[in-house]
Write a protein that holds these residues in place. Structure first.
Motif, PDB file in Angstrom:
ATOM      1  N   TRP A 106       0.778   9.061  -3.519  1.00  0.00           N
ATOM      2  CA  TRP A 106      -0.040   7.883  -3.273  1.00  0.00           C
ATOM      3  C   TRP A 106       0.078   6.915  -4.434  1.00  0.00           C
ATOM      4  N   TRP A 134      -1.249  12.641   6.019  1.00  0.00           N
ATOM      5  CA  TRP A 134      -0.201  12.477   5.006  1.00  0.00           C
ATOM      6  C   TRP A 134       1.189  12.513   5.636  1.00  0.00           C
ATOM      7  N   SER A 136       2.822  10.197   7.410  1.00  0.00           N
ATOM      8  CA  SER A 136       3.589   8.950   7.397  1.00  0.00           C
ATOM      9  C   SER A 136       2.997   8.014   6.352  1.00  0.00           C
ATOM     10  N   SER A 137       3.752   6.998   6.004  1.00  0.00           N
ATOM     11  CA  SER A 137       3.305   6.028   5.014  1.00  0.00           C
ATOM     12  C   SER A 137       2.315   5.056   5.659  1.00  0.00           C
ATOM     13  N   HIS A 138       1.106   4.966   5.090  1.00  0.00           N
ATOM     14  CA  HIS A 138       0.100   4.030   5.591  1.00  0.00           C
ATOM     15  C   HIS A 138      -0.993   3.842   4.539  1.00  0.00           C
ATOM     16  N   GLU A 139      -1.832   2.841   4.775  1.00  0.00           N
ATOM     17  CA  GLU A 139      -2.915   2.564   3.845  1.00  0.00           C
ATOM     18  C   GLU A 139      -4.165   3.341   4.248  1.00  0.00           C
ATOM     19  N   ARG A 162      -1.907   3.512  -0.736  1.00  0.00           N
ATOM     20  CA  ARG A 162      -0.827   3.783   0.202  1.00  0.00           C
ATOM     21  C   ARG A 162      -0.497   5.259   0.004  1.00  0.00           C
ATOM     22  N   SER A 164       1.744   8.664   1.480  1.00  0.00           N
ATOM     23  CA  SER A 164       2.969   8.962   2.239  1.00  0.00           C
ATOM     24  C   SER A 164       3.451  10.348   1.875  1.00  0.00           C
TER      25      SER A 164
END
Length: 166
Positions: A106, A134, A136-139, A162, A164
């Protein structure tokens, strides 16, 4: 508190980072709390400027304390906004770190803070985070609340990270 505590909604299979695990073990040693404080200040030198004291560090839940001293005051004889921001950021980041899986990572992408009252006296900052994806990449977002001795909220911070997989 059990790792799969329903109150915090932390799923089984999460492993805490080595630092968090070591900090929890150190609490049982003589002078363990002092060791933890020194380790935190060494790892993040800027946060050492406010001398945060960690009270709770369990998966998804962190509580930190900051004493009111001249070094963190402003010209209005209250605690400086920058010190409050640093306390909120330190507390929130430790809470996220405590639930980061071994295959996760992160980074801070932003933080908004609302100052609600002049801060004087000892302060407590607390962050509670629930289950996070956790895969995928996201906020993701979290909140830290800072209260004074009377229990009045002096500041609320909204964190953005972010997350991921590695």
């Amino acid at each position: 508190m059990p790792r799969d505590s329903p109150a915090l909604n932390i799923p089984r299979g999460y492993t805490m980072s080595n630092m968090v695990s070591t900090m929890q073990k150190a609490e049982q040693w003589p002078f363990g709390k002092q060791f933890i404080q020194l380790a935190m200040r060494w790892m993040v030198p800027f946060s050492a400027s406010i001398k945060p004291e960690l009270e709770i560090l369990v998966p998804g839940h962190t509580r930190g304390r900051m004493r009111d001293r001249r070094a963190v005051r402003n010209h209005l004889s209250s605690i400086h906004a920058g010190a409050l921001f640093t306390l909120a950021e330190t507390t929130g980041n430790l809470a996220l770190m405590s639930i980061t899986p071994d295959n996760g990572r992160w980074i801070v992408t932003g933080m908004d803070i609302e100052y609600q009252k002049k801060a004087r006296g000892p302060l407590i900052a607390e962050t509670l985070l629930g289950e996070m994806d956790w895969s995928s990449s996201h906020e993701v977002r979290g909140e830290t609340r800072i209260v004074d001795e009377q229990g009045d909220t002096v500041a609320r911070a909204e964190h953005r990270w972010r997350v991921s997989p590695k």
